[in-house]
Design a protein around this motif. Structure first.
Motif, PDB file in Angstrom:
ATOM      1  N   SER A 283      28.041   4.955  31.057  1.00 29.80           N
ATOM      2  CA  SER A 283      27.667   6.177  31.762  1.00 29.80           C
ATOM      3  C   SER A 283      27.122   7.199  30.783  1.00 29.80           C
TER       4      SER A 283
ATOM      5  N   VAL B 195      26.686  17.138  34.494  1.00 27.70           N
ATOM      6  CA  VAL B 195      25.978  15.975  35.022  1.00 27.70           C
ATOM      7  C   VAL B 195      26.638  14.700  34.523  1.00 27.70           C
TER       8      VAL B 195
ATOM      9  N   GLY C  22      25.822  10.478  34.879  1.00 25.89           N
ATOM     10  CA  GLY C  22      24.871   9.498  35.375  1.00 25.89           C
ATOM     11  C   GLY C  22      25.394   8.091  35.241  1.00 25.89           C
ATOM     12  N   THR C  23      25.155   7.264  36.239  1.00 23.74           N
ATOM     13  CA  THR C  23      25.473   5.840  36.188  1.00 23.74           C
ATOM     14  C   THR C  23      24.190   5.066  36.461  1.00 23.74           C
TER      15      THR C  23
ATOM     16  N   ASN D  36      23.575   6.234  40.317  1.00 21.20           N
ATOM     17  CA  ASN D  36      23.684   7.585  40.854  1.00 21.20           C
ATOM     18  C   ASN D  36      23.754   8.636  39.751  1.00 21.20           C
ATOM     19  N   PHE D  37      23.303   9.836  40.090  1.00 17.78           N
ATOM     20  CA  PHE D  37      23.591  11.035  39.316  1.00 17.78           C
ATOM     21  C   PHE D  37      24.544  11.903  40.123  1.00 17.78           C
TER      22      PHE D  37
ATOM     23  N   THR E 135      26.203  15.850  40.092  1.00 18.80           N
ATOM     24  CA  THR E 135      26.098  17.178  39.479  1.00 18.80           C
ATOM     25  C   THR E 135      27.113  18.128  40.099  1.00 18.80           C
TER      26      THR E 135
ATOM     27  N   ASN F 188      19.871   7.470  41.838  1.00 25.92           N
ATOM     28  CA  ASN F 188      19.051   7.326  40.642  1.00 25.92           C
ATOM     29  C   ASN F 188      17.691   6.763  41.048  1.00 25.92           C
TER      30      ASN F 188
ATOM     31  N   ILE G   6      19.950   4.592  32.062  1.00 24.72           N
ATOM     32  CA  ILE G   6      21.297   5.145  31.976  1.00 24.72           C
ATOM     33  C   ILE G   6      22.220   4.036  31.509  1.00 24.72           C
TER      34      ILE G   6
ATOM     35  N   ILE H 118      21.920  10.697  28.594  1.00 25.42           N
ATOM     36  CA  ILE H 118      21.455  11.951  29.184  1.00 25.42           C
ATOM     37  C   ILE H 118      21.638  13.045  28.144  1.00 25.42           C
TER      38      ILE H 118
ATOM     39  N   LEU I  39      16.377  11.669  30.030  1.00 19.87           N
ATOM     40  CA  LEU I  39      17.093  10.446  30.380  1.00 19.87           C
ATOM     41  C   LEU I  39      16.549   9.326  29.517  1.00 19.87           C
TER      42      LEU I  39
ATOM     43  N   PHE J 194      17.299  16.899  38.806  1.00 21.22           N
ATOM     44  CA  PHE J 194      17.703  15.560  39.240  1.00 21.22           C
ATOM     45  C   PHE J 194      17.187  15.233  40.637  1.00 21.22           C
TER      46      PHE J 194
END
Length: 372
Positions: free
Chosen positions: A204, A214, A216-217, A220-221, A223, A237, A252, A258, A267, A287
């Motif tokens: 991640s 934030v 990120g995976t 998905n992001f 926030t 994402n 990611i 990130i 990114l 995002f």
């Protein structure tokens, strides 16, 4: 005009764990080495090995108040073992700084450091899930901070978001849990446990900026403006189209994937697990709208552990090896001005992957630079 460099070699193989930039060209990279950090004085174009003068390999770095501050912890549990700092105004040599005695836990995890511009908070993980938290303004005077007892994992990451006020510090847990610690006092002297929407694992990324935390995976992001339980927005994402020359997941892949450059989130690209080499990275401010930049048209078969991560340093961009697994490399890519339209930079050197001998330790990457 040459816009980047396609053949760049570190003094030795590295797996980047963190970096700091002083804003005028000097960059310090930490990479889990028991003796050295890497220092560049030309925005990441060339590098030198400099002794960090710390007891352990799990070194973190931050730029604060005109100096680079490094921190690490001894990896045993004797009463004399400590969290220690060293510091340097130029990166040329590091002077021994302050010490905080440990509390009977072997803090063998990685070290993460964040700053609010006045103080730095140091966060060191352990195999037991316990986390050591220390604050400093100069790397000389260190103050222990107490966080609620919870499993934060071996590789937690600390973030700072000025817009969140007293809740501006957030420790994201690692290791498959969603536990986090959020400050309740602006100086980080008190904390509470909160729950993240997704676990911060070694695959991640996490960052803060523009009033946001934030995470990120690959898919998905998430926030949040304050890190509170239930406060996170979920954004899919938007994958870069998966072709022979592009990464399929916006890169990611690792805790440094990130980064905030003071204006936008960058990114980083990953050399993808599918066998196709990532050749683009993205940037965004919200995002929701994303802009891509191309790096290197390439194809890499079976390259499963190496990730080149986009790390901004002023107008320059460093694409450095930062793997969530055990891979390391002597090779990297450097771009003089990453915002230049249609700028291409690449590498034509071998990536050495000793950890991957079962599938072949060497892969050739071909690329080029743009010259006007």
């Amino acid at each position: 005009m040459v816009h980047g460099e396609g053949i760049s070699i570190f003094p030795n193989a590295v797996n980047v764990q963190g970096y700091a930039h002083n804003g005028t060209g000097t960059v310090v990279v930490v990479y889990n080495d028991a003796t050295y950090v890497l220092v560049s004085t030309d925005y990441g174009r060339t590098w030198s090995k400099i002794a960090h003068n710390l007891p352990g390999a799990n070194v973190g770095v931050v730029w604060l108040s005109g100096r680079f501050i490094l921190a690490s912890a001894a990896t045993t549990t004797t009463s004399s073992d400590s969290v220690k700092c060293s510091y340097s105004t130029t990166g040329a040599t590091f002077t021994a700084g302050g010490t905080v005695v440990l509390d009977g836990v072997a803090y063998t995890g990685n070290t993460s450091i964040a700053t609010d511009g006045t103080r730095a908070i140091i966060c060191i993980g352990s195999s037991s899930g316990a986390t050591k938290v220390v604050s400093t303004t100069d790397g000389v005077t260190l103050t222990s901070r107490t966080v609620p007892s919870a499993p934060y994992g071996t590789d937690p990451k600390i973030l700072y978001n000025a817009s969140a006020g007293a809740n501006g510090w957030l420790i994201c847990a690692s290791g498959g849990v969603t536990t986090a610690a959020r400050s309740t006092v602006a100086d980080g002297s008190a904390w509470e446990v909160v729950t993240l929407p997704a676990n911060f694992a070694n695959t991640s990324g996490a960052a803060s900026g523009l009033g946001l935390f934030v995470i990120g995976t690959l898919t998905n992001f998430y926030t949040s403006t304050n890190g509170a339980t239930g406060s996170w927005s979920n954004i899919g994402n938007p994958q870069i189209p998966s072709t022979a020359n592009t990464s399929g997941t916006a890169g990611i892949a690792g805790k440094l994937s990130i980064n905030f450059d003071g204006t936008r989130f960058v990114l980083g690209t990953g050399l993808s697990l599918s066998g196709s080499g990532g050749s683009q990275f993205m940037y965004t401010t919200d995002f929701r709208q994303f802009t891509t930049r191309q790096i290197i048209p390439q194809s890499i078969s079976n390259q499963t552990n190496l990730y080149l991560t986009a790390l901004p340093a002023g107008n320059a961009m460093m694409f450095l090896p930062a793997s969530p697994s055990s891979g390391s490399s002597t090779s990297y890519i450097w771009s003089a001005n990453w915002l230049t339209s249609s700028e291409y930079v690449g590498s034509s050197v071998q990536f050495s992957m000793p950890a991957l001998t079962s599938i072949g330790a060497q892969r050739i990457v071909f690329g080029y630079v743009r010259v006007d």
